[in-house]
Design an enzyme around this catalytic site. Sequence first.
Site, PDB file in Angstrom:
ATOM      1  NE  ARG A 214      -3.698  -0.378   2.297  1.00 24.42           N
ATOM      2  CZ  ARG A 214      -4.812  -0.630   1.605  1.00 24.42           C
ATOM      3  NH1 ARG A 214      -5.332   0.317   0.870  1.00 24.42           N
ATOM      4  NH2 ARG A 214      -5.381  -1.812   1.653  1.00 24.42           N
TER       5      ARG A 214
ATOM      6  NE  ARG B 252      -1.462  -4.169  -3.377  1.00 21.43           N
ATOM      7  CZ  ARG B 252      -2.560  -4.137  -2.643  1.00 21.43           C
ATOM      8  NH1 ARG B 252      -3.407  -5.156  -2.670  1.00 21.43           N
ATOM      9  NH2 ARG B 252      -2.831  -3.095  -1.871  1.00 21.43           N
TER      10      ARG B 252
END
Length: 428
Positions: free
Chosen positions: A276, A391
């Site tokens: 994040r 990711r």
Amino acid sequence: MLDTRFVRENPEMVRELMSLRKDAWDVDGFLRLDEERRRLIGETEALQAKRNESSRAIGALMQSGKAEEAAAAKEAVRDLNEQIKGLENRLGEVAEASEGLLLTIPNLPDATCPIGADEDDNAEVSRWGTPPEFDFEPKPHWELGSGLGILDFERGVKLAGTRFVLLRGWGARLSRALINFMLDTHVAAGYLEWAPPVLANAETLLGTGQLPKFAEDLYQTTDGLYLIPTAEVQLTNIHREEVLEGSVLPLYYAAHTPCFRGEAGSAGRDTRGLIRVHQFDKVELVKFARPEESMDALEGMLKDAERVLELLGLAHRTIVLCTGDMGFAAAKTYDIEVWLPSYNGYKEISSCSNCTDFQARRASIKYRDAEGFKGSRFVHTLNGSGVAVGRCLAAIIENYQLADGSVVVPDVLRPYLGGADRIPASQN
């Protein structure tokens, strides 16, 4: 945006479907405004007709020498103009308030979505691959990447602030390899590649639903432009205020862009590593489809995103989101979650959604066919990550790590890295 007439004629259905979503919306408030707006339009039109009739009568009175009656008629017209002006001012206020409410209503969930309150009620659809088993204690990507010298979090913070990361050497090369691999894979599947601006105007963000609801998550420049949170914004708005020929549908678009999100309200959530961050790379997929074909198009988009992870050999699962966990613009959403050893579980890496005509109505994107119906209709828009690069980079580092601290390069990425089969443990 929903159709005003649909909300007006189906208030109970809208109220019931809104109750299934986490987004509260004032249906009754909208209906009151809509009723007042229509009443004001009727009153304004009636007074305008009366004024026009009186204006025509003034000329006849003047010609017949009835000066006093003509003067009285002129005064009556002035009074009517004042009344009309007041009604028009109020109508403008009500229309603005009504439009503002419409811009904040989320999309209606599709009947095939599971009903639930939050992520705990999402339903697993499928799994692919087996999470790796290690005969040593695996490291999380933020530790392993720092040790390899390919992820530099401290200097990222120094350069830009918290939740920014600096990729170095093999880290930068692996990220670039992933972007090229994803784009090549999707182009081979029929997607047209675009390279859009990373800045967008307010109209563009309004069209896909980021504005006004998510303004606090956006980075805005001093001249009123915004850094895009996803290439979906630009790809979808390519056809804003256009009428497409039905013969060109469906359209498949893909783009790589850096993405920027303020992540307001996310303090304390996944603050370590690449999961994040405020700036990240993503390959985005967007489709434009006929309404009757859009759910099939969603299933196809999902397969295209899953294919990336399959080729990379990364274990993942797919879930369908419940009504309470879906995004603002989505009518139906699948999330793909990749296995991350650092979480001992699956973590979202792609989200594929059918937005039906919600975005197209906001952005006025229509299509027409030569036959089948008259006029034009709103297209259905779909979007999905194909996939999030950061990711994916984290997943490769964690899942392909070896005991000596090196990382194996997946076979499909080796041609993009000069044939290299691993990231060595020893870095300069």
